[in-house]
Scaffold this motif. Structure first.
Motif, PDB file in Angstrom:
ATOM      1  N   CYS A  40       0.854  -1.196   0.000  1.00  0.00           N
ATOM      2  CA  CYS A  40       0.000   0.000   0.000  1.00  0.00           C
ATOM      3  C   CYS A  40       0.888   1.243   0.000  1.00  0.00           C
ATOM      4  N   THR A  41       0.258   2.400  -0.116  1.00  0.00           N
ATOM      5  CA  THR A  41       1.008   3.665  -0.005  1.00  0.00           C
ATOM      6  C   THR A  41       1.056   4.061   1.471  1.00  0.00           C
ATOM      7  N   PRO A  42       1.926   5.010   1.817  1.00  0.00           N
ATOM      8  CA  PRO A  42       1.918   5.497   3.202  1.00  0.00           C
ATOM      9  C   PRO A  42       0.558   6.076   3.579  1.00  0.00           C
ATOM     10  N   GLU A  43      -0.120   6.716   2.604  1.00  0.00           N
ATOM     11  CA  GLU A  43      -1.433   7.335   2.893  1.00  0.00           C
ATOM     12  C   GLU A  43      -2.492   6.271   3.183  1.00  0.00           C
ATOM     13  N   GLN A  44      -2.305   5.075   2.652  1.00  0.00           N
ATOM     14  CA  GLN A  44      -3.315   4.020   2.840  1.00  0.00           C
ATOM     15  C   GLN A  44      -2.840   2.945   3.828  1.00  0.00           C
ATOM     16  N   MET A  68       4.133   7.078  -6.454  1.00  0.00           N
ATOM     17  CA  MET A  68       3.818   7.280  -7.878  1.00  0.00           C
ATOM     18  C   MET A  68       4.993   6.901  -8.793  1.00  0.00           C
ATOM     19  N   HIS A  69       4.692   6.231  -9.898  1.00  0.00           N
ATOM     20  CA  HIS A  69       5.634   5.922 -10.981  1.00  0.00           C
ATOM     21  C   HIS A  69       6.713   4.891 -10.652  1.00  0.00           C
ATOM     22  N   VAL A  70       6.589   4.193  -9.525  1.00  0.00           N
ATOM     23  CA  VAL A  70       7.457   3.062  -9.171  1.00  0.00           C
ATOM     24  C   VAL A  70       8.954   3.357  -9.381  1.00  0.00           C
ATOM     25  N   GLY A  94      -4.872  -0.415  -3.364  1.00  0.00           N
ATOM     26  CA  GLY A  94      -4.643   0.996  -3.662  1.00  0.00           C
ATOM     27  C   GLY A  94      -4.868   1.302  -5.127  1.00  0.00           C
ATOM     28  N   GLY A  95      -4.261   2.388  -5.573  1.00  0.00           N
ATOM     29  CA  GLY A  95      -4.415   2.806  -6.961  1.00  0.00           C
ATOM     30  C   GLY A  95      -3.308   2.257  -7.851  1.00  0.00           C
ATOM     31  N   GLY A  96      -3.117   2.922  -8.981  1.00  0.00           N
ATOM     32  CA  GLY A  96      -2.140   2.459  -9.964  1.00  0.00           C
ATOM     33  C   GLY A  96      -0.716   2.416  -9.427  1.00  0.00           C
ATOM     34  N   SER A  97      -0.407   3.268  -8.473  1.00  0.00           N
ATOM     35  CA  SER A  97       0.959   3.285  -7.932  1.00  0.00           C
ATOM     36  C   SER A  97       1.252   2.004  -7.148  1.00  0.00           C
ATOM     37  N   ALA A 102       3.462  -3.843  -7.141  1.00  0.00           N
ATOM     38  CA  ALA A 102       3.279  -5.305  -7.180  1.00  0.00           C
ATOM     39  C   ALA A 102       3.787  -5.864  -8.509  1.00  0.00           C
ATOM     40  N   LYS A 103       3.537  -5.129  -9.580  1.00  0.00           N
ATOM     41  CA  LYS A 103       3.984  -5.580 -10.904  1.00  0.00           C
ATOM     42  C   LYS A 103       5.509  -5.624 -10.981  1.00  0.00           C
ATOM     43  N   ALA A 104       6.159  -4.632 -10.346  1.00  0.00           N
ATOM     44  CA  ALA A 104       7.626  -4.611 -10.352  1.00  0.00           C
ATOM     45  C   ALA A 104       8.173  -5.845  -9.641  1.00  0.00           C
ATOM     46  N   TYR A 120      -9.760   4.512 -10.103  1.00  0.00           N
ATOM     47  CA  TYR A 120     -10.312   4.068 -11.385  1.00  0.00           C
ATOM     48  C   TYR A 120      -9.240   3.942 -12.475  1.00  0.00           C
ATOM     49  N   ALA A 121      -7.940   3.896 -12.073  1.00  0.00           N
ATOM     50  CA  ALA A 121      -6.854   3.969 -13.058  1.00  0.00           C
ATOM     51  C   ALA A 121      -6.806   2.775 -14.015  1.00  0.00           C
ATOM     52  N   GLY A 122      -7.142   1.578 -13.532  1.00  0.00           N
ATOM     53  CA  GLY A 122      -7.256   0.422 -14.444  1.00  0.00           C
ATOM     54  C   GLY A 122      -6.031  -0.458 -14.564  1.00  0.00           C
ATOM     55  N   SER A 123      -4.952  -0.131 -13.878  1.00  0.00           N
ATOM     56  CA  SER A 123      -3.716  -0.895 -14.022  1.00  0.00           C
ATOM     57  C   SER A 123      -3.888  -2.384 -13.708  1.00  0.00           C
ATOM     58  N   GLU A 124      -4.838  -2.687 -12.804  1.00  0.00           N
ATOM     59  CA  GLU A 124      -5.036  -4.073 -12.369  1.00  0.00           C
ATOM     60  C   GLU A 124      -5.456  -5.015 -13.495  1.00  0.00           C
ATOM     61  N   MET A 125      -5.949  -4.473 -14.607  1.00  0.00           N
ATOM     62  CA  MET A 125      -6.387  -5.331 -15.711  1.00  0.00           C
ATOM     63  C   MET A 125      -5.375  -5.385 -16.847  1.00  0.00           C
ATOM     64  N   THR A 126      -4.178  -4.832 -16.652  1.00  0.00           N
ATOM     65  CA  THR A 126      -3.230  -4.777 -17.760  1.00  0.00           C
ATOM     66  C   THR A 126      -1.932  -5.535 -17.466  1.00  0.00           C
ATOM     67  N   PRO A 127      -1.282  -6.033 -18.537  1.00  0.00           N
ATOM     68  CA  PRO A 127       0.033  -6.657 -18.370  1.00  0.00           C
ATOM     69  C   PRO A 127       1.149  -5.622 -18.568  1.00  0.00           C
ATOM     70  N   ILE A 128       0.831  -4.342 -18.345  1.00  0.00           N
ATOM     71  CA  ILE A 128       1.808  -3.269 -18.577  1.00  0.00           C
ATOM     72  C   ILE A 128       2.477  -2.895 -17.249  1.00  0.00           C
ATOM     73  N   TRP A 129       3.808  -2.891 -17.247  1.00  0.00           N
ATOM     74  CA  TRP A 129       4.531  -2.455 -16.050  1.00  0.00           C
ATOM     75  C   TRP A 129       5.268  -1.156 -16.357  1.00  0.00           C
ATOM     76  N   THR A 158     -15.287   4.738  -1.700  1.00  0.00           N
ATOM     77  CA  THR A 158     -16.065   5.855  -1.132  1.00  0.00           C
ATOM     78  C   THR A 158     -15.162   6.883  -0.448  1.00  0.00           C
ATOM     79  N   SER A 159     -13.942   6.464  -0.079  1.00  0.00           N
ATOM     80  CA  SER A 159     -13.017   7.414   0.572  1.00  0.00           C
ATOM     81  C   SER A 159     -12.182   8.187  -0.451  1.00  0.00           C
ATOM     82  N   LEU A 160     -12.285   7.813  -1.718  1.00  0.00           N
ATOM     83  CA  LEU A 160     -11.518   8.518  -2.749  1.00  0.00           C
ATOM     84  C   LEU A 160     -12.099   9.929  -2.883  1.00  0.00           C
TER      85      LEU A 160
HETATM   86  P1  NAD Z   1      -2.261   6.565  -7.117  1.00  0.00           P
HETATM   87  O1  NAD Z   1      -2.239   5.094  -7.013  1.00  0.00           O
HETATM   88  O2  NAD Z   1      -0.945   7.265  -7.175  1.00  0.00           O
HETATM   89  O3  NAD Z   1      -3.105   7.136  -5.883  1.00  0.00           O
HETATM   90  C1  NAD Z   1      -3.152   8.528  -5.646  1.00  0.00           C
HETATM   91  C2  NAD Z   1      -3.292   8.791  -4.148  1.00  0.00           C
HETATM   92  O4  NAD Z   1      -4.620   8.470  -3.740  1.00  0.00           O
HETATM   93  C3  NAD Z   1      -2.364   7.947  -3.280  1.00  0.00           C
HETATM   94  O5  NAD Z   1      -1.908   8.717  -2.218  1.00  0.00           O
HETATM   95  C4  NAD Z   1      -3.279   6.845  -2.789  1.00  0.00           C
HETATM   96  O6  NAD Z   1      -2.853   6.276  -1.574  1.00  0.00           O
HETATM   97  C5  NAD Z   1      -4.577   7.583  -2.631  1.00  0.00           C
HETATM   98  N1  NAD Z   1      -5.768   6.736  -2.733  1.00  0.00           N
HETATM   99  C6  NAD Z   1      -5.984   5.736  -3.621  1.00  0.00           C
HETATM  100  N2  NAD Z   1      -7.196   5.213  -3.423  1.00  0.00           N
HETATM  101  C7  NAD Z   1      -7.762   5.894  -2.407  1.00  0.00           C
HETATM  102  C8  NAD Z   1      -9.020   5.810  -1.753  1.00  0.00           C
HETATM  103  N3  NAD Z   1      -9.959   4.958  -2.143  1.00  0.00           N
HETATM  104  N4  NAD Z   1      -9.252   6.654  -0.724  1.00  0.00           N
HETATM  105  C9  NAD Z   1      -8.333   7.569  -0.356  1.00  0.00           C
HETATM  106  N5  NAD Z   1      -7.133   7.701  -0.946  1.00  0.00           N
HETATM  107  C10 NAD Z   1      -6.861   6.876  -1.958  1.00  0.00           C
HETATM  108  O7  NAD Z   1      -3.122   7.086  -8.350  1.00  0.00           O
HETATM  109  P2  NAD Z   1      -3.698   6.350  -9.656  1.00  0.00           P
HETATM  110  O8  NAD Z   1      -4.217   7.436 -10.518  1.00  0.00           O
HETATM  111  O9  NAD Z   1      -4.587   5.224  -9.294  1.00  0.00           O
HETATM  112  O10 NAD Z   1      -2.416   5.703 -10.325  1.00  0.00           O
HETATM  113  C11 NAD Z   1      -1.518   6.474 -11.091  1.00  0.00           C
HETATM  114  C12 NAD Z   1      -0.313   5.640 -11.452  1.00  0.00           C
HETATM  115  O11 NAD Z   1      -0.701   4.425 -12.039  1.00  0.00           O
HETATM  116  C13 NAD Z   1       0.586   6.335 -12.475  1.00  0.00           C
HETATM  117  O12 NAD Z   1       1.944   6.074 -12.128  1.00  0.00           O
HETATM  118  C14 NAD Z   1       0.230   5.641 -13.770  1.00  0.00           C
HETATM  119  O13 NAD Z   1       1.273   5.699 -14.717  1.00  0.00           O
HETATM  120  C15 NAD Z   1      -0.060   4.253 -13.291  1.00  0.00           C
HETATM  121  N6  NAD Z   1      -0.964   3.489 -14.191  1.00  0.00           N
HETATM  122  C16 NAD Z   1      -0.480   2.363 -14.761  1.00  0.00           C
HETATM  123  C17 NAD Z   1      -1.298   1.600 -15.590  1.00  0.00           C
HETATM  124  C18 NAD Z   1      -0.775   0.328 -16.184  1.00  0.00           C
HETATM  125  O14 NAD Z   1      -1.487  -0.336 -16.919  1.00  0.00           O
HETATM  126  N7  NAD Z   1       0.444  -0.065 -15.907  1.00  0.00           N
HETATM  127  C19 NAD Z   1      -2.617   1.997 -15.833  1.00  0.00           C
HETATM  128  C20 NAD Z   1      -3.080   3.166 -15.248  1.00  0.00           C
HETATM  129  C21 NAD Z   1      -2.249   3.915 -14.409  1.00  0.00           C
END
Ligand code: NAD
Length: 354
Positions: A40-44, A68-70, A94-97, A102-104, A120-129, A158-160
């Motif tokens: 997770c991130t420090p925020e989560q 962000m950006h691994v 967490g989000g895409g970060s 995990a992908k790394a 809603y970033a969508g990284s979880e459904m892709t084979p892209i690192w 809901t916390s986003l």
């Molecule tokens: P993020 O993962 O960086 O999250 C942004 C912030 O929001 C973080 O501090 C996180 O802890 C916080 N956060 C996340 N969910 C939360 C929630 N429900 N409640 C409160 N706080 C929450 O942001 P992101 O937009 O999800 O991801 C961006 C990164 O993902 C970029 O580096 C992007 O390049 C990458 N990405 C990769 C792919 C892929 O296919 N490889 C696809 C999309 C994005």
């Protein structure tokens, strides 16, 4: 529909629904795993700790340093922890970060990933690192990094914060949009992409009105899933290239940059991809795809100009130069002049009229 096409399904298991996080322990068992490293991130950190408690003996520990950006240094630290703890899977909440971290780990170890997206970033459904070293982000495709299981629980979104929900959702719409005019477009992904736009465009206004409404959150997260599927299945084009350049070179925020650039990239491609435009507009219930995307962002209170994200006018020339440096697929030929004009409009936040 007369074009030939290639369609390749990616293997992943999706568990969707409010409360589905409760299924995490049994989903770990289904993976054949028993010692998870929670990421997770420090925020989560708090939700990371909850996951550790929920997993009990199935958890080997937590790494809460995702950013962000691994950055390679962070990836190395997490890989080292995974080795030392002898884990047999990673749980990324967490989000895409976080998913990216995990992908790394999976890229060098082959460890399976169970992803629990909270944006809603969508990284979880892709084979892209992606990995960043010395300010340069390298990306690649490898099916080993595709999460084996994804738990989509709208309760976790809901916390986003509302502003991030909107821009993250429009980031997912961008995946759908470019899938519709992708070089690899195919009928299945086009169905998914159009439905993704429809679900997000319906869900996001409700999320803004009532961030805790689970129906709205479910609809938006469903659209985000479809956006991730679209991104993972087919190649992207000018919009993603531009956002990658702007984010990487000028350190602009990821989801916000997508939100600002999208209507302008769509306007740029409008005449070259009429069928895609028709489907985008249909999903938005409008006549013009680019105008409707701009209006959606504006009506949801999202940023509409690069200027408001902190970009400076004198950076536009450099951005245009970088965007045309390496050739890549786009339905309309990418010219320096055309991209410079697109960036000018995105900079000032002018509403497109195509
Ligand atoms: P993020 O993962 O960086 O999250 C942004 C912030 O929001 C973080 O501090 C996180 O802890 C916080 N956060 C996340 N969910 C939360 C929630 N429900 N409640 C409160 N706080 C929450 O942001 P992101 O937009 O999800 O991801 C961006 C990164 O993902 C970029 O580096 C992007 O390049 C990458 N990405 C990769 C792919 C892929 O296919 N490889 C696809 C999309 C994005």
């Amino acid at each position: 529909m007369s074009l030939p096409f290639v369609y390749e399904a990616l293997p992943s298991r999706v568990v969707f629904g409010a409360g589905s996080l409760q299924k995490l322990p049994e989903e770990i068992d289904k993976l054949g795993a028993s010692r998870a490293l929670v990421l997770c991130t420090p925020e989560q950190r708090a939700i990371g700790a909850d996951i550790v408690v929920m997993l009990g003996a199935r958890s080997a520990g937590v790494f809460d340093g995702a950013v962000m950006h691994v950055p390679v240094a962070v990836a190395e630290e997490a890989r080292d922890k995974a080795r030392r703890l002898h884990v047999d899977c990673c749980v990324a909440i967490g989000g895409g970060s976080t998913t990216g971290l995990a992908k790394a780990i999976a890229l060098t170890s082959g460890l399976p990933i169970l992803a629990i997206p909270t944006t809603y970033a969508g990284s979880e459904m892709t084979p892209i690192w992606g990995l960043t070293e010395d300010g340069v982000k390298k990306t690649g495709r490898d099916v080993r990094v595709l999460p084996k299981t994804v738990i989509y629980d709208p309760v976790l979104t809901t916390s986003l914060p509302v502003a991030l929900s909107v821009t993250s959702g429009i980031n997912a719409i961008a995946h759908c949009v470019e899938a519709l005019y992708s070089r690899d477009a195919n009928p299945i992904i086009s169905l998914i992409a159009e439905e993704g736009i429809r679900a997000l465009a319906a869900g996001l206004p409700e999320v803004v009105k009532q961030p805790g409404n689970l129906d709205a959150r479910s609809r938006a997260l469903y659209g985000a899933w479809l956006g991730g599927v679209s991104l993972g299945a087919v190649g992207m084009a000018l919009h993603h290239k531009l956002c990658h350049t702007l984010g990487g070179t000028f350190n602009l925020p990821h989801a916000e940059t997508h939100t600002v650039v999208l209507p302008h990239a769509v306007a740029y491609n409008a005449t070259a991809a009429p069928e895609a435009m028709r489907r985008i507009a249909r999903a938005l219930g409008a006549h013009s795809a680019s105008e409707a995307l701009y209006d959606l962002a504006a009506s949801l209170g999202a940023p509409v100009s690069l200027q408001s994200l902190g970009m400076r006018r004198e950076q536009l020339d450099q951005a245009a130069d970088l965007a045309v440096q390496n050739p890549y697929y786009n339905p309309r030929q990418v010219t320096r002049e055309g991209v410079r004009m697109l960036l000018e409009n995105a900079f000032t936040g002018t509403r497109p009229t195509v």
